[in-house]
Scaffold this motif. Structure first.
Motif, PDB file in Angstrom:
ATOM      1  N   ALA A 102       1.272   2.437  -3.418  1.00 34.12           N
ATOM      2  CA  ALA A 102       0.040   2.617  -4.190  1.00 34.12           C
ATOM      3  C   ALA A 102      -0.115   4.059  -4.641  1.00 34.12           C
ATOM      4  N   TYR A 137     -12.584   0.601  -4.381  1.00 34.79           N
ATOM      5  CA  TYR A 137     -11.350   0.260  -5.103  1.00 34.79           C
ATOM      6  C   TYR A 137     -11.518   0.408  -6.613  1.00 34.79           C
ATOM      7  N   ARG A 145      -4.667   4.767  -2.077  1.00 33.79           N
ATOM      8  CA  ARG A 145      -4.436   4.983  -0.640  1.00 33.79           C
ATOM      9  C   ARG A 145      -5.632   5.688   0.004  1.00 33.79           C
ATOM     10  N   ARG A 146      -6.232   6.646  -0.708  1.00 30.16           N
ATOM     11  CA  ARG A 146      -7.420   7.330  -0.168  1.00 30.16           C
ATOM     12  C   ARG A 146      -8.591   6.355  -0.028  1.00 30.16           C
ATOM     13  N   PHE A 168      -8.379   3.163   0.471  1.00 32.56           N
ATOM     14  CA  PHE A 168      -8.082   2.281   1.598  1.00 32.56           C
ATOM     15  C   PHE A 168      -8.299   3.002   2.933  1.00 32.56           C
ATOM     16  N   ALA A 169      -7.937   4.274   3.004  1.00 30.28           N
ATOM     17  CA  ALA A 169      -8.171   5.049   4.229  1.00 30.28           C
ATOM     18  C   ALA A 169      -9.663   5.119   4.536  1.00 30.28           C
ATOM     19  N   LEU A 208       0.824  -1.209   0.000  1.00 29.26           N
ATOM     20  CA  LEU A 208       0.000   0.000   0.000  1.00 29.26           C
ATOM     21  C   LEU A 208       0.857   1.258   0.000  1.00 29.26           C
ATOM     22  N   SER A 209       2.034   1.192   0.583  1.00 29.33           N
ATOM     23  CA  SER A 209       2.910   2.368   0.614  1.00 29.33           C
ATOM     24  C   SER A 209       3.355   2.783  -0.789  1.00 29.33           C
ATOM     25  N   ALA A 214      -2.004   7.576  -5.046  1.00 30.80           N
ATOM     26  CA  ALA A 214      -2.728   8.327  -4.010  1.00 30.80           C
ATOM     27  C   ALA A 214      -4.221   7.982  -3.997  1.00 30.80           C
TER      28      ALA A 214
END
Length: 152
Positions: free
Chosen positions: A86, A140, A91-92, A94-95, A83-84, A88
């Protein structure tokens, strides 16, 4: 002379590829994950009530099943992107997934305290099902679509 914009765009596409080329999640996956979370909560309920053997067996079966599923998924995909790394947009998404999961836990605990363990386990299953379904089939894919549009 190298076209720097084209080179950067190509590098962005390559970095995003593991997140955009994953196989479609099967329809049963949200149900499997909801069952997993319900089994984990149920195992802790059994352990709390002093029924150690059934609780431990249920917990071991749940963990073994989710590890087997993760192993098979990784073998099928051939990768497991971090994920690091991924984009942006991913990542958003997933957040938001994590935020929804926390809300689902809070709601399930509320139902649990209000109507008891059976209602609480039903709430765990239904909220986990809704959150996993929303992430896998709405959040996703929408984020991946945004990444594709940005990189087009």
């Amino acid at each position: 002379m190298i076209n720097m914009d084209a080179a950067l765009r190509s590098a962005d596409r390559a970095a995003a590829a593991p997140f955009l080329q994953t196989p479609r999640i099967p329809a049963w996956y949200p149900f499997a994950m909801a069952t997993y979370f319900t089994a984990v909560f149920g195992a802790f309920l059994l352990l709390r009530d002093g029924r150690v053997v059934p609780g431990a067996v249920l917990l071991l079966l749940a963990v073994a099943a989710v590890l087997a599923q993760a192993t098979l998924t990784r073998a099928r995909w051939g990768t497991w992107p971090r994920l690091s790394e991924a984009p942006a947009e991913i990542r958003r998404a997933f957040a938001l997934y994590v935020l929804l999961a926390v809300a689902a836990i809070i709601a399930s605990v509320g139902v649990w305290s209000w109507v008891g363990a059976a209602g609480g386990l039903a709430a765990v299953f239904l909220t986990a099902l809704a959150v996993v379904w929303a992430y896998e089939f709405r959040l996703y894919p929408a984020a991946a679509r945004q990444v594709r549009q940005r990189l087009a």
